[in-house]
Design a protein around this motif. Structure first.
Motif, mmCIF file in Angstrom:
data_model
loop_
_atom_site.group_PDB
_atom_site.id
_atom_site.type_symbol
_atom_site.label_atom_id
_atom_site.label_comp_id
_atom_site.label_asym_id
_atom_site.label_seq_id
_atom_site.Cartn_x
_atom_site.Cartn_y
_atom_site.Cartn_z
ATOM 1 N N TYR A 47 -17.478 9.203 12.137
ATOM 2 C CA TYR A 47 -16.610 8.236 11.479
ATOM 3 C C TYR A 47 -17.244 7.727 10.178
ATOM 4 O O TYR A 47 -18.469 7.756 10.017
ATOM 5 N N PRO A 48 -16.401 7.235 9.258
ATOM 6 C CA PRO A 48 -16.909 6.798 7.956
ATOM 7 C C PRO A 48 -17.920 5.655 8.056
ATOM 8 O O PRO A 48 -17.739 4.725 8.828
ATOM 9 N N HIS A 49 -18.963 5.780 7.270
ATOM 10 C CA HIS A 49 -19.986 4.735 7.133
ATOM 11 C C HIS A 49 -20.611 4.354 8.472
ATOM 12 O O HIS A 49 -20.871 3.180 8.740
ATOM 13 N N PHE A 50 -20.877 5.368 9.293
ATOM 14 C CA PHE A 50 -21.525 5.179 10.592
ATOM 15 C C PHE A 50 -22.900 4.559 10.378
ATOM 16 O O PHE A 50 -23.652 4.946 9.486
ATOM 17 N N VAL A 51 -23.230 3.553 11.204
ATOM 18 C CA VAL A 51 -24.537 2.896 11.148
ATOM 19 C C VAL A 51 -25.040 2.751 12.575
ATOM 20 O O VAL A 51 -24.271 2.414 13.470
ATOM 21 N N CYS A 52 -26.318 3.039 12.786
ATOM 22 C CA CYS A 52 -26.895 2.938 14.123
ATOM 23 C C CYS A 52 -28.311 2.391 14.036
ATOM 24 O O CYS A 52 -29.085 2.777 13.159
ATOM 25 N N MET A 53 -28.612 1.503 14.968
ATOM 26 C CA MET A 53 -29.973 0.998 15.131
ATOM 27 C C MET A 53 -30.452 1.391 16.523
ATOM 28 O O MET A 53 -29.738 1.186 17.503
ATOM 29 N N LEU A 54 -31.651 1.950 16.573
ATOM 30 C CA LEU A 54 -32.306 2.220 17.846
ATOM 31 C C LEU A 54 -33.414 1.196 18.019
ATOM 32 O O LEU A 54 -34.161 0.921 17.086
ATOM 33 N N ALA A 55 -33.511 0.640 19.216
ATOM 34 C CA ALA A 55 -34.605 -0.269 19.553
ATOM 35 C C ALA A 55 -35.619 0.559 20.323
ATOM 36 O O ALA A 55 -35.291 1.190 21.337
ATOM 37 N N GLU A 56 -36.847 0.580 19.827
ATOM 38 C CA GLU A 56 -37.887 1.411 20.430
ATOM 39 C C GLU A 56 -39.078 0.557 20.836
ATOM 40 O O GLU A 56 -39.485 -0.336 20.100
ATOM 41 N N SER A 57 -39.619 0.862 21.998
ATOM 42 C CA SER A 57 -40.778 0.135 22.510
ATOM 43 C C SER A 57 -42.047 0.837 22.050
ATOM 44 O O SER A 57 -42.300 1.990 22.413
ATOM 45 N N SER A 58 -42.862 0.146 21.254
ATOM 46 C CA SER A 58 -44.126 0.734 20.798
ATOM 47 C C SER A 58 -45.118 0.829 21.949
ATOM 48 O O SER A 58 -46.063 1.610 21.892
ATOM 49 N N GLU A 59 -44.890 0.055 23.010
ATOM 50 C CA GLU A 59 -45.770 0.097 24.173
ATOM 51 C C GLU A 59 -45.474 1.303 25.064
ATOM 52 O O GLU A 59 -46.249 1.624 25.955
ATOM 53 N N GLN A 60 -44.344 1.961 24.826
ATOM 54 C CA GLN A 60 -43.949 3.116 25.619
ATOM 55 C C GLN A 60 -43.747 4.333 24.725
ATOM 56 O O GLN A 60 -42.778 5.066 24.863
ATOM 57 N N GLU A 61 -44.654 4.531 23.785
ATOM 58 C CA GLU A 61 -44.621 5.685 22.876
ATOM 59 C C GLU A 61 -43.272 5.826 22.183
ATOM 60 O O GLU A 61 -42.669 6.897 22.163
ATOM 61 N N ASN A 62 -42.797 4.712 21.610
ATOM 62 C CA ASN A 62 -41.542 4.679 20.862
ATOM 63 C C ASN A 62 -40.339 5.135 21.685
ATOM 64 O O ASN A 62 -39.409 5.744 21.165
ATOM 65 N N GLN A 63 -40.362 4.827 22.965
ATOM 66 C CA GLN A 63 -39.234 5.131 23.832
ATOM 67 C C GLN A 63 -38.052 4.255 23.436
ATOM 68 O O GLN A 63 -38.197 3.051 23.195
ATOM 69 N N ILE A 64 -36.863 4.844 23.362
ATOM 70 C CA ILE A 64 -35.653 4.102 23.025
ATOM 71 C C ILE A 64 -35.285 3.217 24.213
ATOM 72 O O ILE A 64 -35.171 3.695 25.342
ATOM 73 N N VAL A 65 -35.132 1.917 23.947
ATOM 74 C CA VAL A 65 -34.782 0.969 25.000
ATOM 75 C C VAL A 65 -33.461 0.245 24.704
ATOM 76 O O VAL A 65 -33.009 -0.560 25.515
ATOM 77 N N GLY A 66 -32.862 0.549 23.562
ATOM 78 C CA GLY A 66 -31.584 -0.056 23.217
ATOM 79 C C GLY A 66 -30.983 0.634 22.008
ATOM 80 O O GLY A 66 -31.676 1.338 21.274
ATOM 81 N N PHE A 67 -29.691 0.433 21.831
ATOM 82 C CA PHE A 67 -29.019 1.005 20.664
ATOM 83 C C PHE A 67 -27.779 0.180 20.350
ATOM 84 O O PHE A 67 -27.201 -0.480 21.223
#
Length: 183
Positions: A47-67
């Motif tokens: 879709y137009p102008h798609f934006v996404c933020m990933l929340a990553e835990s630095s304590e878990q080797e940058n594991q994604i914990v939210g989006f």
């Protein structure tokens, strides 16, 4: 420590299995809906102008914990058309145009339960709204006194419609909106 990382459509779709796993533990949908949800998310990335933020835990080797992600709403998108027409029926064309004529549609915001209640969702919402050219941001959430609904109200979202049931659905939703930029 949780860090936010802005990603584009390609990076988002590459992380879809992880994103869907977070969605699953956060929302607990029926398992037969997961394939369809993945297809919807993949399509949203186009879709137009798609934006996404990933929340990553630095304590878990940058594991994604939210989006969280969204896009510019335009006619022809299912959610946009259904909700905009319903608001027009309930509140009139002027109100519908005011909220949906130039809107960032926030499609998904989910944080793994182990990381909820720590401000991650709030940070992601602010991050995806930051610098957006649209005049409003809109979203839907369960019409219940949930933590998510409290968060959206606290950020400045107001109820545009309550007790809204999507076509083919059975659960009540709230359609909420806020003016951009966020305070």
């Amino acid at each position: 420590m949780i860090q936010l990382r802005r990603v584009g459509p390609d990076q988002f779709t590459a992380a879809l299995e992880t994103v869907l796993a977070i969605y699953t533990v956060a929302m607990r949908p029926p398992s037969d809906q997961l394939a369809g949800r993945m297809a919807i998310m993949r399509n949203h990335a186009t879709y137009p102008h798609f934006v996404c933020m990933l929340a990553e835990s630095s304590e878990q080797e940058n594991q994604i914990v939210g989006f969280a992600y969204g896009f510019h709403g335009v006619p022809g998108q299912w959610w946009h058309d259904v909700v905009r027409h319903a608001l027009q029926d309930r509140a009139g064309p002027r109100t519908s145009e005011e909220w949906f004529g130039d809107a960032l549609e926030i499609a998904e915001i989910h944080v793994h339960p182990d990381h909820q209640g720590k401000g991650v969702g709030r940070r992601m919402i602010h991050a995806i709204c930051e610098g957006r050219p649209e005049r409003t941001a809109v979203l839907s959430t369960h019409d219940a006194p949930t933590a998510a609904r409290h968060l959206y109200r606290d950020i400045g979202f107001v109820d545009l419609m309550t007790e809204f049931v999507f076509p083919g659905g059975y659960e009540n939703y709230v359609i909420a909106g806020t003016k951009l930029p966020l305070p």
